[in-house]
Design a protein around this motif. Structure first.
Motif, PDB file in Angstrom:
ATOM      1  N   CYS A   1       0.515  -0.793  -0.172  1.00  0.00           N
ATOM      2  CA  CYS A   1      -0.111  -0.135   0.475  1.00  0.00           C
ATOM      3  C   CYS A   1       0.621   0.998   0.331  1.00  0.00           C
ATOM      4  N   LEU A   2       1.918   1.449   0.795  1.00  0.00           N
ATOM      5  CA  LEU A   2       2.510   2.500   0.983  1.00  0.00           C
ATOM      6  C   LEU A   2       4.226   2.447  -0.674  1.00  0.00           C
ATOM      7  N   ASN A   3       3.660   1.530  -1.093  1.00  0.00           N
ATOM      8  CA  ASN A   3       4.651   1.500  -2.299  1.00  0.00           C
ATOM      9  C   ASN A   3       3.694   2.505  -2.885  1.00  0.00           C
ATOM     10  N   VAL A   4       3.007   1.763  -3.233  1.00  0.00           N
ATOM     11  CA  VAL A   4       1.828   2.089  -4.620  1.00  0.00           C
ATOM     12  C   VAL A   4       1.785   3.628  -4.293  1.00  0.00           C
ATOM     13  N   LEU A   5       1.078   3.961  -2.830  1.00  0.00           N
ATOM     14  CA  LEU A   5       0.437   5.758  -2.989  1.00  0.00           C
ATOM     15  C   LEU A   5       1.702   6.150  -3.440  1.00  0.00           C
ATOM     16  N   ARG A   6       2.804   5.887  -3.298  1.00  0.00           N
ATOM     17  CA  ARG A   6       4.363   6.942  -2.588  1.00  0.00           C
ATOM     18  C   ARG A   6       4.471   6.862  -4.807  1.00  0.00           C
ATOM     19  N   LEU A   7       4.433   5.761  -5.063  1.00  0.00           N
ATOM     20  CA  LEU A   7       5.058   6.145  -6.452  1.00  0.00           C
ATOM     21  C   LEU A   7       3.272   7.192  -7.369  1.00  0.00           C
ATOM     22  N   ALA A   8       2.113   6.972  -6.936  1.00  0.00           N
ATOM     23  CA  ALA A   8       0.836   7.599  -7.461  1.00  0.00           C
ATOM     24  C   ALA A   8       1.157   9.318  -7.557  1.00  0.00           C
ATOM     25  N   LEU A   9       1.038   9.132  -5.684  1.00  0.00           N
ATOM     26  CA  LEU A   9       0.865  10.988  -5.395  1.00  0.00           C
ATOM     27  C   LEU A   9       2.510  11.242  -5.829  1.00  0.00           C
ATOM     28  N   LEU A  10       3.605  10.694  -6.080  1.00  0.00           N
ATOM     29  CA  LEU A  10       4.758  11.807  -6.672  1.00  0.00           C
ATOM     30  C   LEU A  10       4.285  12.797  -8.359  1.00  0.00           C
ATOM     31  N   VAL A  11       3.836  11.422  -8.969  1.00  0.00           N
ATOM     32  CA  VAL A  11       3.079  11.957 -10.609  1.00  0.00           C
ATOM     33  C   VAL A  11       2.679  13.042 -10.164  1.00  0.00           C
ATOM     34  N   VAL A  12       1.160  12.567  -9.116  1.00  0.00           N
ATOM     35  CA  VAL A  12       0.400  14.307  -9.203  1.00  0.00           C
ATOM     36  C   VAL A  12       0.892  15.121  -8.453  1.00  0.00           C
TER      37      VAL A  12
ATOM     38  N   PHE B   1       4.438  17.526 -10.896  1.00  0.00           N
ATOM     39  CA  PHE B   1       4.911  18.245 -11.755  1.00  0.00           C
ATOM     40  C   PHE B   1       4.053  20.117 -10.956  1.00  0.00           C
ATOM     41  N   SER B   2       3.970  19.866  -9.593  1.00  0.00           N
ATOM     42  CA  SER B   2       3.466  21.502  -9.432  1.00  0.00           C
ATOM     43  C   SER B   2       4.146  22.005  -7.787  1.00  0.00           C
ATOM     44  N   PHE B   3       5.211  21.686  -7.344  1.00  0.00           N
ATOM     45  CA  PHE B   3       5.221  21.274  -6.075  1.00  0.00           C
ATOM     46  C   PHE B   3       6.905  21.120  -6.265  1.00  0.00           C
ATOM     47  N   GLY B   4       7.362  21.185  -6.893  1.00  0.00           N
ATOM     48  CA  GLY B   4       8.740  20.823  -6.963  1.00  0.00           C
ATOM     49  C   GLY B   4       9.212  20.002  -5.773  1.00  0.00           C
ATOM     50  N   VAL B   5      10.650  20.165  -5.033  1.00  0.00           N
ATOM     51  CA  VAL B   5      11.076  19.644  -3.957  1.00  0.00           C
ATOM     52  C   VAL B   5      10.063  19.198  -2.942  1.00  0.00           C
ATOM     53  N   PHE B   6       9.218  20.034  -2.905  1.00  0.00           N
ATOM     54  CA  PHE B   6       8.270  19.883  -1.262  1.00  0.00           C
ATOM     55  C   PHE B   6       7.493  18.762  -2.323  1.00  0.00           C
ATOM     56  N   GLY B   7       7.000  19.003  -3.492  1.00  0.00           N
ATOM     57  CA  GLY B   7       5.887  17.986  -3.765  1.00  0.00           C
ATOM     58  C   GLY B   7       6.767  16.464  -3.827  1.00  0.00           C
ATOM     59  N   ILE B   8       8.065  15.976  -4.154  1.00  0.00           N
ATOM     60  CA  ILE B   8       8.603  14.875  -4.058  1.00  0.00           C
ATOM     61  C   ILE B   8       8.545  13.902  -2.550  1.00  0.00           C
ATOM     62  N   ALA B   9       9.113  15.258  -1.673  1.00  0.00           N
ATOM     63  CA  ALA B   9       8.766  14.929  -0.152  1.00  0.00           C
ATOM     64  C   ALA B   9       7.554  14.842   0.486  1.00  0.00           C
ATOM     65  N   SER B  10       6.017  15.374  -0.307  1.00  0.00           N
ATOM     66  CA  SER B  10       4.985  15.048  -0.014  1.00  0.00           C
ATOM     67  C   SER B  10       4.463  14.218  -0.346  1.00  0.00           C
ATOM     68  N   ALA B  11       4.385  13.550  -1.430  1.00  0.00           N
ATOM     69  CA  ALA B  11       4.674  12.197  -2.202  1.00  0.00           C
ATOM     70  C   ALA B  11       5.289  10.670  -1.092  1.00  0.00           C
ATOM     71  N   TRP B  12       6.084  11.052  -0.431  1.00  0.00           N
ATOM     72  CA  TRP B  12       6.792  10.582   0.144  1.00  0.00           C
ATOM     73  C   TRP B  12       6.209  10.298   1.860  1.00  0.00           C
ATOM     74  N   GLY B  13       5.929  10.965   2.166  1.00  0.00           N
ATOM     75  CA  GLY B  13       5.107  11.226   3.322  1.00  0.00           C
ATOM     76  C   GLY B  13       3.859  11.768   3.392  1.00  0.00           C
ATOM     77  N   LEU B  14       3.193  11.457   2.582  1.00  0.00           N
ATOM     78  CA  LEU B  14       1.672  11.125   2.270  1.00  0.00           C
ATOM     79  C   LEU B  14       1.346  10.186   2.716  1.00  0.00           C
ATOM     80  N   ALA B  15       2.051   9.397   1.725  1.00  0.00           N
ATOM     81  CA  ALA B  15       1.730   7.620   1.734  1.00  0.00           C
ATOM     82  C   ALA B  15       1.921   7.043   2.780  1.00  0.00           C
ATOM     83  N   VAL B  16       3.115   7.170   3.362  1.00  0.00           N
ATOM     84  CA  VAL B  16       3.479   7.311   4.682  1.00  0.00           C
ATOM     85  C   VAL B  16       2.221   7.142   6.106  1.00  0.00           C
TER      86      VAL B  16
END
Length: 377
Positions: free
Chosen positions: A170-181, A184-199
């Motif tokens: 669950c964590l891994n699939v969400l992390r990858l999906a959120l990265l794509v979302v 594009f818009s948030f740069g460094v924060f977007g990458i970190a947020s994709a990781w963190g929200l999946a957790v």
């Protein structure tokens, strides 16, 4: 022909018996879960490298490394204590919730102190201080990750690692999906947020859906049970010191690289480090299963160590050879610059899996026998 058929049937029967062994069954679940984390982690950074330049990837990987370091510090060793003592706990729910609560408070406090002193220990991450949204997300994601590290361990202690596998997927699939979302818009924060929200989402899944299936009537409630704290604190503290000596360098290195030579070269370093870390997860996962078995029945430790060695060789050897021989080609999927700058490092890290595996087994033996000063030494 008949003899061959009998031999095949005997081997299949033997394999089924081996898989029925709790050590092997849980180790395989943990290996699959950790391997999926490693593979999806590489996919995560591959997508990030395709979407962003090396500076952005390097800054994001430094921020995530800081989150992981602080979340490990925030566990206070309670992840190992839960595995060691939960099988015989008089009040399992109180032990789990107390461990989660203490970990959350510790991680939140540590992340706030870390952000306040960024100018002293990691100037390359000063951008976190300047962005209130990033600052708040950093604290929340770090706290969630620390709780996640502890929350997955009751599944190991109860020898039901299939729940850990489900949570990891669950964590891994969400992390990858959120990265794509987000990316594009948030740069460094977007990458970190994709990781963190999946957790955060995986943590909720484990605590609300999976945990009650093992502990009837369980519900995650902030709890501080004095008796539980007293039981765990001595074992946890010495384990904590040992665990930090063991794991902290892996999270500190990306921060050192980023601060010393810049975000671009940290990106090259971090991709090689992530690929090797996928291989490192194999002995770590198998040894968590060994630790759970030893905590349940110390008398079987010798037999289970021999089984552990056989399983490590069977799984690690082919993966190690692939990384050692084709590492530069694999890095080329990210970009030619990654292959040119990190192939040698990747080969060295792959070979280091062998002594790492020996160390993992030794640490389990000392943890089970509760010889914590030897472990720290």
């Amino acid at each position: 022909m008949l003899k061959d058929m009998v031999a095949v049937l005997a081997s299949v029967s033997s394999l089924r018996r081996q898989l029925a062994t709790p050590l092997y069954r849980n180790a395989i679940y943990l290996v699959i879960g950790n391997a999926s984390t490693g593979v999806f982690g590489l996919a995560f950074w591959l997508v990030a490298a395709r979407l962003h330049d090396a500076d952005t990837v390097g800054s994001a990987s430094a921020a995530i490394s800081a989150m992981l370091l602080l979340s490990m510090l925030g566990t206070l060793g309670l992840d190992y204590a839960v595995i060691r003592f939960l099988p015989r706990a008089a009040n399992a729910r109180a032990m789990i919730n107390t461990s989660l609560t203490v970990s959350a408070v510790a991680a939140a406090a540590m992340s706030l102190v870390f952000v306040a002193g960024l100018g002293l220990w990691s100037p390359v991450l000063n951008f976190i201080q300047r962005d209130p949204l990033f600052l708040g997300g950093f604290v929340v994601f770090t706290t969630a990750h620390s709780v996640f590290f502890v929350q997955t361990k009751p599944f190991v202690a109860r020898r039901r690692a299939e729940f850990s596998l489900g949570q990891a997927l669950c964590l891994n699939v969400l992390r990858l999906a959120l990265l794509v979302v987000f990316a594009f818009s948030f740069g460094v924060f977007g990458i970190a947020s994709a990781w963190g929200l999946a957790v955060v989402l995986a943590l909720m899944l484990g605590a609300v859906l999976f945990q009650p299936r093992l502990e009837p009537g369980y519900w995650p409630v902030p709890t501080i049970a004095g008796k539980v704290v007293g039981q765990l604190v001595r074992y946890s503290f010495t384990n904590y010191v040992a665990a930090m000596l063991w794991t902290a360098p892996g999270y500190v290195l990306p921060l050192l690289v980023a601060n010393k030579v810049g975000a671009e070269f940290n990106a090259y370093f971090y991709i090689a480090w992530s690929m090797a870390n996928a291989l490192f997860q194999i002995p770590l996962a198998i040894c968590f299963s060994l630790f759970a078995e030893g905590s349940s029945d110390e008398r079987s430790l010798g037999v289970n160590i021999r089984r552990t060695v056989r399983l490590m060789i069977l799984i690690e050897a082919p993966v190690l050879l692939v990384l050692a021989i084709f590492g530069d080609s694999l890095l080329g999927f990210f970009d030619l610059q990654y292959a040119q700058n990190a192939a040698g490092l990747l080969r060295i890290l792959a070979i280091s899996t062998i002594p790492l595996s020996v160390n993992c087994i030794y640490f389990v033996v000392e943890r089970v026998r509760m010889r914590m000063l030897r472990l720290i030494g």
